[in-house]
Design a protein around this motif. Structure first.
Motif, PDB file in Angstrom:
ATOM      1  N   CYS A  39       0.815  -1.218   0.000  1.00 12.98           N
ATOM      2  CA  CYS A  39       0.000   0.000   0.000  1.00 12.98           C
ATOM      3  C   CYS A  39       0.853   1.274   0.000  1.00 12.98           C
ATOM      4  CB  CYS A  39      -0.942   0.002   1.197  1.00 12.98           C
ATOM      5  SG  CYS A  39      -1.985   1.476   1.298  1.00 12.98           S
ATOM      6  N   TYR A  40       0.498   2.228  -0.873  1.00 14.45           N
ATOM      7  CA  TYR A  40       1.259   3.479  -0.960  1.00 14.45           C
ATOM      8  C   TYR A  40       1.092   4.331   0.293  1.00 14.45           C
ATOM      9  CZ  TYR A  40      -3.013   6.139  -2.000  1.00 14.45           C
ATOM     10  OH  TYR A  40      -4.257   6.731  -1.926  1.00 14.45           O
ATOM     11  N   LEU A  41       0.092   4.024   1.122  1.00 19.18           N
ATOM     12  CA  LEU A  41      -0.092   4.768   2.363  1.00 19.18           C
ATOM     13  C   LEU A  41       0.812   4.266   3.488  1.00 19.18           C
ATOM     14  CD1 LEU A  41      -3.994   5.087   2.404  1.00 19.18           C
ATOM     15  CD2 LEU A  41      -2.328   6.803   1.690  1.00 19.18           C
ATOM     16  N   PHE A  95     -12.192   0.513 -13.510  1.00 18.71           N
ATOM     17  CA  PHE A  95     -11.349  -0.436 -12.794  1.00 18.71           C
ATOM     18  C   PHE A  95      -9.922   0.086 -12.738  1.00 18.71           C
ATOM     19  CE2 PHE A  95     -14.828  -2.919 -14.518  1.00 18.71           C
ATOM     20  CZ  PHE A  95     -15.250  -3.621 -13.398  1.00 18.71           C
ATOM     21  N   ILE A  96      -9.335  -0.054 -11.561  1.00 15.54           N
ATOM     22  CA  ILE A  96      -7.907   0.195 -11.402  1.00 15.54           C
ATOM     23  C   ILE A  96      -7.231  -1.165 -11.270  1.00 15.54           C
ATOM     24  CG2 ILE A  96      -6.125   1.224  -9.947  1.00 15.54           C
ATOM     25  CD1 ILE A  96      -8.080   3.324  -9.091  1.00 15.54           C
ATOM     26  N   ILE A  97      -6.432  -1.516 -12.234  1.00 13.64           N
ATOM     27  CA  ILE A  97      -5.666  -2.759 -12.146  1.00 13.64           C
ATOM     28  C   ILE A  97      -4.307  -2.388 -11.573  1.00 13.64           C
ATOM     29  CG2 ILE A  97      -4.809  -4.796 -13.357  1.00 13.64           C
ATOM     30  CD1 ILE A  97      -6.848  -4.338 -15.516  1.00 13.64           C
ATOM     31  N   ALA A  98      -4.134  -2.697 -10.287  1.00  7.50           N
ATOM     32  CA  ALA A  98      -2.932  -2.231  -9.605  1.00  7.50           C
ATOM     33  C   ALA A  98      -2.734  -2.991  -8.300  1.00  7.50           C
ATOM     34  CB  ALA A  98      -3.064  -0.734  -9.312  1.00  7.50           C
ATOM     35  N   PRO A  99      -1.460  -3.206  -7.946  1.00  9.13           N
ATOM     36  CA  PRO A  99      -0.285  -3.014  -8.795  1.00  9.13           C
ATOM     37  C   PRO A  99      -0.103  -4.219  -9.719  1.00  9.13           C
ATOM     38  CG  PRO A  99       0.409  -3.783  -6.648  1.00  9.13           C
ATOM     39  CD  PRO A  99      -1.082  -3.662  -6.588  1.00  9.13           C
ATOM     40  N   ILE A 100       0.169  -3.964 -10.974  1.00 10.92           N
ATOM     41  CA  ILE A 100       0.395  -5.046 -11.930  1.00 10.92           C
ATOM     42  C   ILE A 100       1.783  -5.623 -11.666  1.00 10.92           C
ATOM     43  CG2 ILE A 100       0.524  -5.683 -14.358  1.00 10.92           C
ATOM     44  CD1 ILE A 100      -1.243  -3.203 -14.929  1.00 10.92           C
ATOM     45  N   MET A 101       1.828  -6.943 -11.455  1.00 16.08           N
ATOM     46  CA  MET A 101       3.083  -7.610 -11.108  1.00 16.08           C
ATOM     47  C   MET A 101       3.426  -8.682 -12.138  1.00 16.08           C
ATOM     48  SD  MET A 101       2.699  -8.172  -6.992  1.00 16.08           S
ATOM     49  CE  MET A 101       2.314  -6.816  -5.886  1.00 16.08           C
ATOM     50  N   MET A 102       4.711  -8.840 -12.371  1.00 16.59           N
ATOM     51  CA  MET A 102       5.215  -9.913 -13.241  1.00 16.59           C
ATOM     52  C   MET A 102       5.729 -11.053 -12.359  1.00 16.59           C
ATOM     53  SD  MET A 102       7.236  -7.704 -16.162  1.00 16.59           S
ATOM     54  CE  MET A 102       6.965  -8.823 -17.538  1.00 16.59           C
ATOM     55  N   PHE A 115       7.864   0.736  -5.685  1.00 17.08           N
ATOM     56  CA  PHE A 115       8.118   0.949  -4.260  1.00 17.08           C
ATOM     57  C   PHE A 115       9.239   1.963  -4.097  1.00 17.08           C
ATOM     58  CE2 PHE A 115      10.782  -2.556  -5.651  1.00 17.08           C
ATOM     59  CZ  PHE A 115      12.022  -2.284  -5.098  1.00 17.08           C
ATOM     60  N   THR A 116       9.222   2.671  -2.988  1.00 22.07           N
ATOM     61  CA  THR A 116      10.312   3.574  -2.642  1.00 22.07           C
ATOM     62  C   THR A 116      11.209   2.873  -1.622  1.00 22.07           C
ATOM     63  OG1 THR A 116       9.131   4.577  -0.792  1.00 22.07           O
ATOM     64  CG2 THR A 116       8.807   5.572  -2.976  1.00 22.07           C
ATOM     65  N   ALA A 117      12.397   3.408  -1.422  1.00 20.91           N
ATOM     66  CA  ALA A 117      13.310   2.834  -0.426  1.00 20.91           C
ATOM     67  C   ALA A 117      12.695   2.908   0.965  1.00 20.91           C
ATOM     68  CB  ALA A 117      14.648   3.568  -0.470  1.00 20.91           C
ATOM     69  N   THR A 118      12.028   4.027   1.261  1.00 27.49           N
ATOM     70  CA  THR A 118      11.391   4.187   2.570  1.00 27.49           C
ATOM     71  C   THR A 118      10.274   3.170   2.764  1.00 27.49           C
ATOM     72  OG1 THR A 118      11.875   6.557   2.516  1.00 27.49           O
ATOM     73  CG2 THR A 118      10.204   5.811   4.084  1.00 27.49           C
ATOM     74  N   ALA A 119       9.457   2.987   1.727  1.00 23.24           N
ATOM     75  CA  ALA A 119       8.361   2.020   1.821  1.00 23.24           C
ATOM     76  C   ALA A 119       8.891   0.602   1.988  1.00 23.24           C
ATOM     77  CB  ALA A 119       7.481   2.110   0.580  1.00 23.24           C
ATOM     78  N   LYS A 120       9.949   0.264   1.267  1.00 23.50           N
ATOM     79  CA  LYS A 120      10.522  -1.074   1.375  1.00 23.50           C
ATOM     80  C   LYS A 120      10.958  -1.361   2.809  1.00 23.50           C
ATOM     81  CE  LYS A 120      14.346  -3.985  -0.244  1.00 23.50           C
ATOM     82  NZ  LYS A 120      15.489  -4.108  -1.194  1.00 23.50           N
ATOM     83  N   LYS A 142      11.036   6.226  -7.199  1.00 29.45           N
ATOM     84  CA  LYS A 142      10.337   4.955  -7.115  1.00 29.45           C
ATOM     85  C   LYS A 142      11.109   3.913  -7.918  1.00 29.45           C
ATOM     86  CE  LYS A 142       6.826   6.928  -8.986  1.00 29.45           C
ATOM     87  NZ  LYS A 142       5.512   7.212  -9.597  1.00 29.45           N
ATOM     88  N   HIS A 143      11.073   2.678  -7.438  1.00 34.91           N
ATOM     89  CA  HIS A 143      11.660   1.569  -8.180  1.00 34.91           C
ATOM     90  C   HIS A 143      10.557   0.915  -8.991  1.00 34.91           C
ATOM     91  CE1 HIS A 143      15.549   1.657  -6.039  1.00 34.91           C
ATOM     92  NE2 HIS A 143      14.826   2.000  -4.979  1.00 34.91           N
ATOM     93  N   VAL A 144      10.654   1.006 -10.313  1.00 36.16           N
ATOM     94  CA  VAL A 144       9.649   0.430 -11.211  1.00 36.16           C
ATOM     95  C   VAL A 144      10.336  -0.580 -12.131  1.00 36.16           C
ATOM     96  CG1 VAL A 144       8.239   2.515 -11.114  1.00 36.16           C
ATOM     97  CG2 VAL A 144       9.939   2.255 -12.938  1.00 36.16           C
TER      98      VAL A 144
END
Length: 336
Positions: free
Chosen positions: A93-95, A227-234, A269-274, A304-306
């Motif tokens: 979650c981005y929050l 619809f929000i398709i998120a987060p799309i993951m591989m 994700f950001t470093a802080t979020a990780k 952000k790491h994308v």
């Protein structure tokens, strides 16, 4: 899914000046929920993960004194809050980095005052239409059974000539919205994903089939939907599962003739979020390998790491193809 019930509720004394506050207290007492009259909330866990878990079972009933609403571009002109935080435990979650170490839920009961502030913002922009987002810092459907405030908002916007509402949710408790005279002034957007992503990372939210069924109900009641398709993951088998997702949506919404919007967001994700996610979910299976990602500058002043460009383009092209193959009335608003 079952309705969320907190372990403990803190009740700001001033919330009992409002009819909704009195109704909430009576409802919680009937559910045998512990209620503490207090202007502050105490959560005393021994670890960050314990603080997080306890906070996610704690609700603070209070009032929203905000008079000037924040911009919410590009989603809407403004955002407002019926609550903050939500019952969900979504690992990505981005929050995660914005609601502190103890993200307990605040539920606001002064709905008449909130609607008055919204009307002031509508009046300020007449004769133009003004749009409002209700889910920037919460999931209003996940907490709706406590107050009924979202229903009040939909009714308000249904009567408004120049106001429009946007709702975003991962929950399926939508029956109270089905027989409202909404006049198509409220748009419901459902956050959806594959079975794997929902089951592994979106804890205490509606499941795959539950969300699709909720979307079918809302569409059947004539609301604009998206619809929000998120987060799309591989991951292994991601193509097959996203294909299943779009096929299931088509089966349930095949007779919906109005435009269906899609918003596509790749995992980031950001470093802080990780750092925070690893403290709260030490056994997480989220892919946060910085070596396989690229850095992208975010709108809030953080990198952000994308996914690398090649993989990002693969996601965009594949998901867009699935959408356009399944829905002739689809509009893809963006991919990020």
């Amino acid at each position: 899914m079952k309705l969320f019930m907190p372990d403990v509720v803190y009740m700001d004394p001033k919330s009992l000046k409002y009819d909704v506050g009195k109704i909430v207290k009576a409802y919680l007492e009937n559910q045998n929920i512990t209620i503490i009259d207090s202007r502050t909330v105490k959560i005393e866990g021994k670890t960050p993960s314990e603080n997080y878990a306890k906070a996610k079972k704690t609700v603070y009933i209070t009032v929203n004194g905000q008079k000037k609403l924040r911009s919410c571009k590009p989603s809407a002109d403004y955002q407002f809050a019926l609550s903050s935080s939500c019952p969900g435990h979504c690992e990505y979650c981005y929050l995660q980095t914005t609601q502190g170490e103890k993200p307990f839920m605040k539920v606001f009961v002064n709905i008449e005052e909130i609607l008055h502030v919204i009307q002031e913002h509508i009046d300020k922009h007449l004769p133009d239409i003004t749009t409002f987002e209700s889910g920037s810092i919460t999931d209003p459907v996940g907490l709706e059974h406590l107050t009924g405030n979202l229903k009040r908002c939909i009714e308000f916007f249904g009567k408004s000539e120049k106001g429009r509402l946007r709702v975003i949710t991962k929950y399926d408790h939508v029956d109270s919205f089905l027989n409202i005279n909404h006049n198509k002034h409220t748009k419901f957007r459902f956050s959806i994903n594959t079975r794997t992503v929902i089951d592994k990372f979106e804890h205490n939210t509606a499941r795959f089939e539950e969300r699709i069924e909720a979307a079918r109900k809302i569409a059947g009641s004539g609301y604009p939907i998206g619809f929000i398709i998120a987060p799309i993951m591989m991951y292994d088998g991601w193509e097959k599962e996203y294909k299943e997702l779009l096929n299931r949506l088509k089966c349930q919404l095949g007779d919906y003739d109005d435009t269906i919007t899609f918003e596509l967001i790749q995992h980031r994700f950001t470093a802080t979020a990780k750092e925070l996610i690893l403290k709260r979910f030490p056994k997480t299976e989220l892919d946060m390998n910085e070596q396989t990602r690229r850095l992208k500058w975010g709108p809030y002043g953080k990198f952000k790491h994308v996914y690398p460009k090649e993989k990002s383009n693969e996601i965009k092209d594949y998901i867009s193809l699935l959408i356009n193959d399944n829905f002739k009335n689809a509009t893809i608003e963006y991919f990020t």
